[in-house]
Write a protein that holds these residues in place. Structure first.
Motif, mmCIF file in Angstrom:
data_model
loop_
_atom_site.group_PDB
_atom_site.id
_atom_site.type_symbol
_atom_site.label_atom_id
_atom_site.label_comp_id
_atom_site.label_asym_id
_atom_site.label_seq_id
_atom_site.Cartn_x
_atom_site.Cartn_y
_atom_site.Cartn_z
ATOM 1 N N GLN A 104 47.618 25.131 46.972
ATOM 2 C CA GLN A 104 48.870 24.597 47.501
ATOM 3 C C GLN A 104 50.039 25.287 46.839
ATOM 4 O O GLN A 104 50.196 25.240 45.632
ATOM 5 N N MET A 105 50.841 25.931 47.628
ATOM 6 C CA MET A 105 51.928 26.730 47.058
ATOM 7 C C MET A 105 53.256 26.023 47.230
ATOM 8 O O MET A 105 53.412 25.132 48.033
ATOM 9 N N LYS A 106 54.202 26.514 46.479
ATOM 10 C CA LYS A 106 55.540 25.959 46.544
ATOM 11 C C LYS A 106 56.194 26.330 47.862
ATOM 12 O O LYS A 106 55.940 27.383 48.420
ATOM 13 N N SER A 107 57.025 25.438 48.321
ATOM 14 C CA SER A 107 57.736 25.683 49.572
ATOM 15 C C SER A 107 58.766 26.776 49.372
ATOM 16 O O SER A 107 59.692 26.633 48.600
ATOM 17 N N GLU A 108 58.605 27.894 50.078
ATOM 18 C CA GLU A 108 59.489 29.035 49.836
ATOM 19 C C GLU A 108 60.750 28.983 50.659
ATOM 20 O O GLU A 108 61.818 29.316 50.203
ATOM 21 N N ASP B 73 44.574 16.474 48.348
ATOM 22 C CA ASP B 73 43.478 17.212 48.983
ATOM 23 C C ASP B 73 42.768 18.148 48.018
ATOM 24 O O ASP B 73 42.029 19.028 48.440
ATOM 25 N N LYS B 74 42.987 17.947 46.721
ATOM 26 C CA LYS B 74 42.421 18.851 45.726
ATOM 27 C C LYS B 74 41.146 18.254 45.145
ATOM 28 O O LYS B 74 40.948 17.041 45.148
ATOM 29 N N PRO B 75 40.266 19.128 44.627
ATOM 30 C CA PRO B 75 39.038 18.615 43.998
ATOM 31 C C PRO B 75 39.348 17.910 42.692
ATOM 32 O O PRO B 75 40.395 18.129 42.075
ATOM 33 N N LEU B 76 38.448 17.052 42.270
ATOM 34 C CA LEU B 76 38.604 16.362 41.000
ATOM 35 C C LEU B 76 38.505 17.360 39.853
ATOM 36 O O LEU B 76 37.613 18.204 39.827
ATOM 37 N N VAL B 77 39.409 17.244 38.896
ATOM 38 C CA VAL B 77 39.349 18.105 37.712
ATOM 39 C C VAL B 77 38.779 17.360 36.510
ATOM 40 O O VAL B 77 38.328 17.980 35.553
ATOM 41 N N VAL C 236 37.303 7.801 34.106
ATOM 42 C CA VAL C 236 38.557 8.483 34.429
ATOM 43 C C VAL C 236 38.307 9.634 35.394
ATOM 44 O O VAL C 236 37.477 10.519 35.122
ATOM 45 N N CYS C 237 39.023 9.611 36.520
ATOM 46 C CA CYS C 237 38.977 10.711 37.490
ATOM 47 C C CYS C 237 40.417 11.178 37.734
ATOM 48 O O CYS C 237 41.330 10.361 37.856
ATOM 49 N N LEU C 238 40.568 12.487 37.829
ATOM 50 C CA LEU C 238 41.913 13.056 37.983
ATOM 51 C C LEU C 238 41.847 14.233 38.929
ATOM 52 O O LEU C 238 40.900 15.028 38.891
ATOM 53 N N ARG C 239 42.849 14.323 39.801
ATOM 54 C CA ARG C 239 42.976 15.478 40.679
ATOM 55 C C ARG C 239 44.444 15.870 40.733
ATOM 56 O O ARG C 239 45.326 15.044 40.519
ATOM 57 N N SER D 80 35.842 25.614 38.117
ATOM 58 C CA SER D 80 36.935 25.790 39.088
ATOM 59 C C SER D 80 37.910 24.633 39.093
ATOM 60 O O SER D 80 38.755 24.531 39.948
ATOM 61 N N ASP D 81 37.800 23.766 38.106
ATOM 62 C CA ASP D 81 38.623 22.560 38.179
ATOM 63 C C ASP D 81 40.106 22.846 38.104
ATOM 64 O O ASP D 81 40.906 22.179 38.737
ATOM 65 N N GLU D 82 40.498 23.846 37.340
ATOM 66 C CA GLU D 82 41.920 24.162 37.232
ATOM 67 C C GLU D 82 42.207 25.550 37.793
ATOM 68 O O GLU D 82 43.205 26.161 37.475
#
Length: 1384
Positions: free
Chosen positions: A757-761, A1155-1159, A1148-1151, A750-752
Motif C-alpha cells: 500500500q503506497m502513499k497517495s501521490e 488488508d495486510k497480513p498479520l505481522v 496478541v495479533c497485529l497487522r 515477510s511480516d514487515e
C-alpha cells in the motif's frame, strides 16, 4: 546541451561521473520513452535557436499565429495545451478551455485531464534561457551588483511590453465610457431637442468601447499568466539545479527551498501577471487631469492632485507591509523547517510522548509569525479601503472648493467629473495590489539570488600525481565540516588535540569546523581497507571527505578516476520501485542485477512479493525493516560497478547470519577486485582486511595490516580484538561455515516486508461539508462575523450616501422649491425645475448658464452651508469607517487562520502512525507551507476585497434601480444569470484548483527526498537523472497551475460580458426615458453603473480566485478529519505507574493495515517485573512490531497487553508512552540545544541531566563545549556521530526513569568497547526495570533472564539462554553459531 552521440554532458555538478547515457531504450530512473528523449533534444534545439536570434519568425512565429481570427486545431490528438493552436477569438475569450470546464462542472476532473506544457513552456527550456540572461547580468554587473530582477525582466520583456500596451488600451477604453460618453449622455438628457438617434449612437459607442476594454483586459491577464508560468518554471528549475550543487545543504535549507518553490513562486506569479497594473495609474491620471480641467477648470486639478497624492500613501503602506512580510517569511521558514523535522520523525516523537513539547515549540514560532501577519493584513486591508475612498475625497474637496469659490456646479459637470474620478479609481484601486506584488516579488528574487550565490560543491581531488598502485592517497590532510553562518560543529577535545570551533571562516559567511587532522594514508588498488575506532572518532567523516562533503583545509587528497559508490550508515530510500532504487538511473543488465540481488541477500525478499522488484517502496523506506533498507542501499552501490566502494558500517543493521552472507558473497565476492573501504565494528571483517586504520578524535593512531597491529602490545586494535575474543562463545559441534552459509538462505520472514500500500501521490482534496460554517466559527463565530460584516456594510453605505447627498444638493438648485430647514420640504416637479430651453447654447464652461426654468445657481441656495457641511462630514465618517473596517476584518480573518493552523497541527500530531505511512510527507508539508500561506496571506486579502466589492456592487445596482425602476427587471434577470453562471463556473474553477494543488505535492516531496539523499546523488553522478525527474514533476505542476490561472480568465471574461450588458442596458434606459429623471439622478445612476462595470471584472476575478483558494481551507479541514489516537483513556493511572513493570501479552495479533497480513500472530508472553528479556530473529521476523504493539503505535487486531494489571488499551496514549522508555533503532536529534533534546519538558534539574550524560559516557564531550548543556545541536544532529546519537538516546531513557525500557538494536552503531559500557550502564541504572532488548549482537543478551526467538511473527522459542544454547536444533543455536564465526 544535447550531444550527437546521445549523451548529456553534466558540467560543474561536482559528481564523480561526468555524464549519463540517454540512448533510446535505456531504462533510467524516469522510465523515459523514446518520445521523451526526443522532446529533450527538441528543447535544446529550441533554446539554441533562441540564442542565435534567427529573426522574429523563429522567436515569435507561434505567438503571432494566435492573431489569426479563427484557426482549426491541427493536433486533436496532441496532449499539449491547446491555447497555442487557438485563433484570436478563442484565445482572448479562452473558449478553447470550455470543453474542459463543462467536464469539470458535470463530472469533475483529475490530474489525467491536465494537458502537457508546450516545448517553449517547459521548465528546463526556460531555465536555460533565464540562466543565459543571469550569466550575462553577472558578467556585466559583477556578482554583488547583479540583479536577478533585471535578468527576469530581460527574460520576459517582450511579453510584458505587450501586456503593458494592452493595459494602456484597457485604461483608454475604460476612460472613454464614463468620461466622454457619459457627459454626452447627460447633455442629451438635459436637452430634449437632441434627436433620439444621437442617444442610440452614444449607446452603440459605449457598447464598442466596453467590448474593446473587456477584450484588452482579458488578453492582458492571459499574456501575463502565461509569462508568469515561464518565470515560475525557470526559477524553480534553477533552484533545484543549485540544490544539486550546494556545498553544504542541510535540513535548515529544506524549509527555505520549499518556501522558494511554493510561497515565493505564488508571489512571483502575481507580480508578473499583475505588475503591469501599475502602468494604468499614471496613464489614466493624465487623461483625467486634461478632461476634468476642460470641464471644471483649475479646481479640477485639486481633485487630481489628491488622487495622485494617494499614490505615495499607497506605496508607503505597501512598503511597510512588505517590510513586515519579509520578517514574517523568515519565521515561516523556521516554522516549516521545524514542522518538517517533526513530520519526518513522528514515530520517534510519539514513542517519547513528545507531541505536546513540539507542539509548544512550533507554536512559539507561530505566535511570532502570527503577530506580524496580523499587522500586515491590517495595513493591507487599510490600503485596500483607503484607495477607493480617494475618489470620494477628491470629489468632495473639488466640489467644496469649486462652490466655496462662488462657481455654479451643474449636474452634467458634477457627475462627469465624478465618473472621471471613479474611472481613475479603476486603476488607482489596483495600485496598492500591484505595488505590493512587485515589492514582494523583489523580496523573493533577492532571496533566490542569495541562494544562487551560495557556495557550490567542487571536487577537491588531485589525481594527477597518484601512484599507479594506489587508489587513494591522503598526504597531511585536514578536513572540516561546513556549517551555516554563526554556527559551530564539533567542539570537543580529548588528549592533546582539540576540535576548533571555527578554523576557517568568512567564505560567504560560512564557518568550518575541523574534524580530521593530519590524515596520511594510502589505499592500494583492489584492497579491502578497514576503518575502526570508537564512537565519534571520525570514521564516517573520513568517508565523507572522500566524496567531497568535507572541506579540505590543508594537505592533498588524491583519488583514482573510475567513480565511487557510497553506502551510508543510515540508508536512503526514495519513493519508487525497488528495482529503480537499485538501478539508480543506470541501464538494466540482467546478469549483473541478479548477481547483485543474490550477493546482498535480497533474493528471498523478492520471491515473497507479488510484484517482485517492481513493488513500490515507500518514501524513506517506511514499509521496510532497517535491515532491508540497508541491503537495498548496499545493492545500489554494488550494481553501480564503480572502482571504489565506501561502506559505512553496512553490517550493523542486519543480524549475524545476513552479515556473514553479505561479507562472504558481496564484500569478499562481487567486490573482490574492487577497492573497498569498510568502516565497521565487526572484528571478523577487520581481521580479513588487507589494511586497517584506527581513528581516535579525528587522528590516525594506528595503521597497518591486521597482523602488524595485533603484534603491538597494548595497541588499540589488539586490545579490541582480544577483548572481543574473550567474550566469544565456544564453537558448537557440527557448526561449520557451510552450515552457517546454508542458514543465511533460510526463508526471510515477510511480516514487515514491503507493504504494497503506497502513499497517495496525487491526492485530490475534496469539498468538506459545512466547511464554511466551521470556518466562520473558527473566525470567532456568527456574532463576530456579523459585526465585521456590519463594519464593511457601513463603509459602503457612507460611500453611497456621499453620492446621494451630492445628487440631492444639485437637485435643490437655488433652494426656492427645495428647502430642507423650512417646514415645506416638497420637492419641485420635473416641469418646474428641469424644463430645458428649446435650444442648447454652448458657452464658456466656467460661466454660469442662465436659462429660463433652470433650478438656479447652487451657490444661491440659502442652505448651501448645510449641504457643504454634511458633504464634508461624510468624508470624515468615511475615513473613520476605513479604520473600523480594516481593524475588524484583519482581526476576524487572522483569528480564523490561527485556529486552522493550531487545530491542524494538533490533529496531525494526534494521528496514528499508519496515517503517516499512507500519506506523502510532501502533502503534509504543503499543508503547513503553501496552504497555510494561502490561509494566512492570500485568502484573507481576497475575502476582504471581494466582500468589500460585493457590498459596493449591490449598493450601486440598488441605487440604479431606485433611479430607473425600469432597470429592475433586467437587473433581476441579469442577477439570476450571474448567480447561475457563478455556481457553474466557480465549481469548474475550484475543480481545476484542486488538481493544481494536488500536482504541487510531488514537487515538495521530491525536494525533501533530494535533500536527504544529496550526497548519494552526487557520488553516483545522477544529478542529471534527478533533474529530469524533477522537471517531470515541475512541468506537471506548472501545467495544472496555468490551467487554473487561465480558467479564472475564462470565468471573468464571461462575467464581464454580463456586466457590459448591464452598463449598456442602463444607458439605453437613460436614452429611452429621457425627461423622466433629472440630469443629477441620471448622472448618479450612470456613474454607479460605470463603477459596477469597471469593477465587476476585478471583483469576479478576485471572487473566482477567492473560492478557488478556499480549497486550501478545505484541504486543511480534510486532514483535520479522520481518526486520531486516543489521548484520554477510559481508565486513569497512578502518577508513578507502572510500579513494578510486569508485562502480559495474551493472544496478541497485529497487522499494518486492514488488508495486510498479520505481522504478530497469537503472541502469548508473561514477563516478570525487573526481568531482562532479549528478542532475536531474522530480519523482518516481527521484532520491531513487538515494540510497535507495546507502544500502541498501531492498535492490536486482537488480544490484550497488560502492564501491572492494567489493559493498556484502556488508558491514554500519553500516559502509556510516558511510562515506557525507548531507545530506537534509528536515533534522531533535533536542531536546538542539547538540553532540549534530552528534556524537552524541562522536567529535570541540570544535575540530573549531567548525571544522565555521565552514565551514557557523553559528559566529557559536553564539558568541552563552552555552552555546556546549552551546546548547539545542529539540524538532524549533524555535529554528532550515529553512535553518539545512540548514547544521547540512552541519556533520554536514563532521565525518564521508567520501569520499562525498550531497546531496538540500540547498540548496532557503536563499537564493542562502547557497547560494553552501555551494557554496564543498563545493568546498573536499570537493575530494577523490566528490559526488552532487540539485538543483533547476541553476546549482549546472553546474560539476560530469558530470550524470545521470533520467526514469521510467531514466538518460536522462549527460554533461558543457557537452555537454548544446548538445543542444537533450535534457531537460537544456529544464530549463535553464526555469531561465533563472526567473532572468530
Amino acid at each position: 546541451m544535447a550531444r550527437d552521440d546521445g549523451t548529456d554532458e553534466v558540467a560543474g555538478d561536482g559528481g564523480m561521473m561526468g555524464r549519463f547515457e540517454l540512448t533510446p531504450g535505456v531504462h533510467i530512473a524516469t522510465s523515459a520513452s523514446k518520445a521523451e528523449l526526443n522532446r529533450r533534444s527538441d528543447e535544446a534545439l529550441y533554446f539554441e535557436e533562441y540564442i542565435k536570434k534567427q529573426g522574429w519568425s523563429k522567436k515569435y512565429g507561434q505567438a503571432l499565429r494566435n492573431l489569426i481570427p479563427i484557426r482549426k486545431s491541427k493536433r486533436k490528438e496532441s496532449r499539449h495545451l491547446p491555447s497555442s493552436d487557438a485563433g484570436c477569438l478563442s484565445f482572448v475569450s479562452s473558449s478553447w478551455l470550455s470543453p474542459l470546464m463543462f467536464k469539470a462542472f458535470r463530472k469533475g476532473i483529475s490530474t489525467e485531464d491536465v494537458w502537457d506544457l508546450s516545448k517553449k513552456d517547459s521548465a528546463k527550456y526556460n531555465a536555460s534561457r533565464l540562466t543565459h540572461f543571469w550569466e550575462e547580468e553577472i558578467k556585466v554587473k559583477g556578482s554583488n551588483k547583479a540583479s536577478l530582477a533585471r535578468a527576469v525582466w530581460r527574460f520576459s520583456r517582450t511579453r510584458l511590453l505587450w501586456a503593458t500596451v494592452l493595459m494602456i488600451l484597457t485604461n483608454a477604453f475604460q476612460f472613454l465610457g464614463p468620461a466622454w460618453v457619459q457627459n454626452e449622455l447627460l447633455i442629451f438628457v438635459e436637452n430634449e431637442n437632441e434627436p433620439q438617434s444621437w442617444g442610440l449612437v452614444l449607446v452603440a459607442l459605449l457598447l464598442v468601447s466596453q467590448c474593446l476594454r473587456t477584450l484588452c483586459f482579458n488578453t492582458m491577464w492571459i499574456v501575463g499568466y502565461h509569462t508568469a508560468i515561464r518565470v515560475m518554471g525557470s526559477l524553480q528549475y534553477m533552484v533545484y539545479q543549485k540544490l544539486l550543487k550546494m556545498r553544504s545543504p542541510n535540513d535548515q535549507l529544506l524549509g527555505k527551498v520549499v518556501n522558494m518553490c511554493t510561497n515565493d513562486q505564488e508571489r512571483l506569479c502575481e507580480a508578473v501577471a499583475a505588475g503591469v497594473l501599475i502602468i494604468g495609474a499614471p496613464a489614466i491620471s493624465l487623461m483625467s487631469m486634461v478632461y476634468s480641467f476642460f470641464i471644471l477648470g483649475p479646481w479640477a486639478l485639486l481633485g487630481n492632485f489628491i488622487l495622485i497624492a494617494f499614490t505615495p500613501v499607497s506605496m508607503g503602506i505597501a512598503k511597510l507591509t512588505n517590510k513586515i512580510r519579509t520578517s514574517s517569511v523568515k519565521l515561516s521558514d523556521e516554522r516549516v523547517t521545524l514542522t518538517n523535522k517533526v513530520l519526518a520523525n513522528i514515530k520517534l516523537i510519539k514513542m517519547y510522548a513528545w507531541e505536546r513539547s513540539f507542539f509548544k515549540k512550533i507554536m512559539e514560532v507561530r505566535n511570532k509569525e502570527h503577530k506580524k501577519l496580523k499587522l500586515a493584513l491590517f495595513l493591507q486591508s487599510l490600503g485596500s479601503t483607503l484607495t477607493p475612498s480617494s475618489a470620494t475625497l477628491a470629489t468632495v474637496a473639488t466640489f467644496l472648493g469649486y462652490t466655496l469659490a462662488g462657481n455654479n456646479l451643474k449636474p452634467t459637470d458634477a457627475f462627469a467629473v465624478f465618473s472621471i474620478f471613479n474611472a481613475v479609481l479603476f486603476s488607482m484601486g489596483r495600485l496598492p495590489y500591484a505595488i505590493r506584488c512587485i515589492g514582494e516579488a523583489k523580496v523573493c528574487l533577492h532571496r533566490v539570488k542569495e541562494y544562487l550565490d551560495g557556495p557550490e560543491f567542487s571536487s577537491q581531488n588531485d589525481s594527477s600525481s597518484l601512484s599507479p598502485s594506489s587508489a587513494i592517497e591522503f598526504v597531511g590532510t585536514k578536513f572540516a565540516w561546513e556549517g551555516p553562518p554563526n554556527s559551530s560543529r564539533k567542539t570537543k577535545a580529548k588528549g592533546k588535540r582539540k576540535y576548533t570551533a571555527v578554523v576557517a571562516s568568512n567564505e560567504n559567511s560560512h564557518t568550518f569546523t575541523a574534524v580530521l587532522f593530519d590524515i596520511t594514508l594510502t589505499v592500494g588498488r583492489g584492497s579491502l581497507f578497514g576503518v575502526c575506532g570508537g564512537v565519534g572518532s571520525g570514521k564516517s567523516s573520513l568517508l565523507s571527505a572522500l566524496i567531497g562533503e568535507l572541506k579540505l583545509l590543508d594537505g592533498t587528497m588524491r583519488v583514482m578516476a573510475g567513480g565511487i559508490a557510497y553506502v551510508t550508515q543510515q540508508a536512503w530510500i526514495f519513493n519508487d520501485t525497488l528495482k529503480e532504487n537499485i538501478l539508480f538511473g543506470l541501464p538494466y543488465d540482467s546478469k549483473r542485477y541478479r548477481a547483485t540481488i543474490e550477493a546482498c541477500g535480497l533474493s528471498r525478499d523478492l520471491e515473497l512479493l507479488s510484484n517482485g522488484d517492481l513493488t513500490e517502496v515507500g518514501e524513506n523506506g517506511f514499509n521496510l525493516s532497517g535491515g532491508q533498507k540497508q541491503r537495498i542501499n548496499l545493492a545500489r552501490a554494488v550494481y553501480s560497478n564503480q572502482e571504489i566502494y565506501l561502506l559505512d558500517d553496512p553490517l550493523s543493521a542486519v543480524d549475524a547470519k545476513v552479515a556473514a552472507h553479505i561479507f562472504q558473497h558481496c564484500i569478499n565476492g562481487l567486490l573482490k577486485e574492487k577497492t573497498v573501504i569498510l568502516a565497521t565494528h565487526s572484528i571478523r571483517a577487520l581481521l580479513e582486511c588487507d589494511t586497517v586504520v584506527v581513528l581516535r578524535d579525528g587522528i590516525i593512531t594506528e595503521n597497518g595490516t591486521p597482523e602488524e597491529l595485533m603484534k603491538k602490545e597494548g595497541g588499540e586494535f589488539s586490545v579490541m580484538v582480544k577483548e572481543c575474543m574473550m567474550e566469544s562463545y565456544p564453537t558448537h559441534a557440527g557448526t561449520t561455515e557451510k552450515k552457517v552459509e546454508a542458514s543465511t538462505h533460510a526463508e526471510f520472514s515477510s511480516d514487515e516486508c514491503f507493504i504494497p500500500q503506497m502513499k497517495s501521490e496525487k491526492h485530490l482534496p475534496k469539498s468538506i461539508d459545512n466547511s464554511f460554517r466551521r470556518y466562520l466559527i473558527m473566525c470567532g463565530g456568527y456574532c463576530v462575523s456579523f459585526l465585521s460584516a456590519s463594519a464593511m456594510i457601513l463603509f459602503a453605505l457612507v460611500r453611497l450616501f456621499n453620492s446621494i447627498w451630492l445628487q440631492t444638493w444639485l437637485d435643490a438648485g437655488n433652494g426656492q422649491n427645495f428647502q430642507l430647514l423650512s417646514g415645506n420640504r416638497s420637492a419641485p416637479t420635473r416641469e418646474q425645475n428641469f424644463s430645458l430651453p428649446q435650444s442648447h447654447e454652448w458657452s464658456d464652461p466656467h460661466m454660469e448658464l442662465s436659462v429660463e426654468g433652470d433650478v438656479g445657481r447652487v451657490g444661491d441656495n440659502p442652505e448651501q452651508w448645510l449641504y457643504q457641511s454634511v458633504y464634508g462630514l461624510s468624508l470624515a465618517a468615511l475615513l473613520l469607517c476605513c479604520l473600523l473596517k480594516a481593524s475588524a476584518m484583519s482581526s476576524l480573518l487572522m483569528r480564523g487562520s490561527r485556529a486552522l493552523h493550531d487545530r491542524l497541527l494538533s490533529v496531525v500530531l494526534s494521528k496514528p502512525v499508519m496515517f503517516f505511512d499512507q500519506i506523502e510527507s510532501g502533502v503534509l508539508l504543503s499543508l503547513f507551507s503553501k496552504d497555510m500561506d494561502e490561509v494566512d496571506v492570500r485568502y484573507p486579502y481576497f475575502v476582504d476585497v471581494v466582500w468589500q466589492g460585493f457590498v459596493l456592487v449591490i449598493s450601486q445596482i440598488l441605487l440604479v434601480c431606485v433611479v430607473f425602476p425600469y432597470f429592475t427587471i433586467p437587473a433581476v434577470l441579469l442577477f439570476a444569470v450571474f448567480v447561475l453562471m457563478d455556481v457553474w463556473m466557480n465549481k469548474a474553477v475550484a475543480q481545476v484548483k484542486r488538481v493544481s494543488s494536488a500536482l504541487q505535492s510531488p514537487v515538495v516531496d521530491f525536494l525533501s527526498s533530494t535533500v536527504s539523499g544529496l550526497s548519494l546523488i552526487r557520488t553516483y553522478g545522477q544529478q542529471a537523472v534527478f533533474q529530469e525527474r524533477f522537471k517531470g514533476h515541475l512541468n506537471n505542476h506548472l501545467a495544472g497551475e496555468i490551467l487554473f490561472r487561465l480558467s479564472t480568465c475564462w470565468f471573468t471574461f464571461r462575467m464581464e460580458t454580463l456586466a457590459m450588458v448591464a452598463v449598456v442596458v442602463t444607458a439605453l434606459i437613460t436614452v429611452l426615458t429621457r425627461g423622466s429623471v433629472s440630469p443629477a439622478e441620471a448622472g448618479n445612476a450612470l456613474s454607479c453603473i460605470f463603477v459596477v462595470g469597471a469593477f465587476i471584472s476585478t471583483f469576479m476575478r478576485l471572487k473566482s480566485e477567492m473560492q478557488a483558494r478556499y480549497t486550501s481551507v478545505e484541504r486543511i479541514m480534510e486532514y483535520m478529519e479522520g481518526p486520531v489516537e486516543a489521548e484520554i483513556g477510559l481508565l486513569s493511572v497512578p502518577q508513578n505507574w507502572p510500579p513494578h513493570g510486569s508485562i502480559t501479552m495474551q493472544n496478541v495479533c497485529l497487522r499494518y493495515g486492514p488488508d495486510k497480513p498479520l505481522v504478530l500472530k497469537d503472541i502469548c508472553v508473561e514477563i516478570n517485573p525487573a526481568e531482562k528479556i532479549g528478542v532475536v530473529g531474522r530480519t523482518g521476523a516481527g521484532k520491531t512490531s513487538l515494540i510497535t504493539a507495546l507502544m500502541r503505535l498501531i492498535e492490536l487486531e486482537s488480544g490484550q497487553i497488560i502492564i501491572d494489571g492494567i489493559d493498556i488499551s484502556q488508558i491514554g496514549l500519553f500516559e502509556l508512552r510516558a511510562a515506557i522508555a525507548v531507545i530506537p533503532q534509528d536515533p534522531v536529534l533535533f536542531g536546538g540545544t542539547l538540553r532540549h533534546n534530552l528534556d524537552p519538558f524541562d522536567e529535570h534539574t541540570d544535575d540530573m541531566v549531567w548525571d544522565a550524560l555521565e552514565k551514557s559516557h557523553l559528559k566529557d564531550k559536553v564539558l568541552k563545549d563552552s555552552k555546556g548543556l546549552m551546546m548547539v545541536v545542529e539540524a538532524d544532529g549533524d555535529n554528532f556521530s550515529v553512535g553518539e546519537k545512540q548514547l544521547l538516546c540512552l541519556a533520554r531513557a536514563l532521565l525518564r526513569r521508567n520501569k520499562i525500557l525498550l531497546l531496538d538494536e540500540a547498540t548496532a552503531s557503536v563499537d564493542l568497547m562502547t557497547d560494553r559500557l552501555i551494557q554496564l550502564t543498563l545493568n546498573e541504572a536499570f537493575a530494577h526495570c523490566t528490559l526488552l532488548t532487540i539485538a543483533h549482537r547476541l553476546d549482549t543478551i546472553l546474560s539476560y533472564d530469558r530470550i524470545i526467538v521470533l520467526d514469521a511473527g510467531k514466538i518460536l522459542e522462549f527460554d533461558r539462554p543457557e537452555v537454548l544454547r544446548q538445543k542444537e536444533d533450535s534457531m537460537f543455536y544456529s544464530m549463535l553459531g553464526a555469531m561465533t564465526m563472526e567473532s572468530s
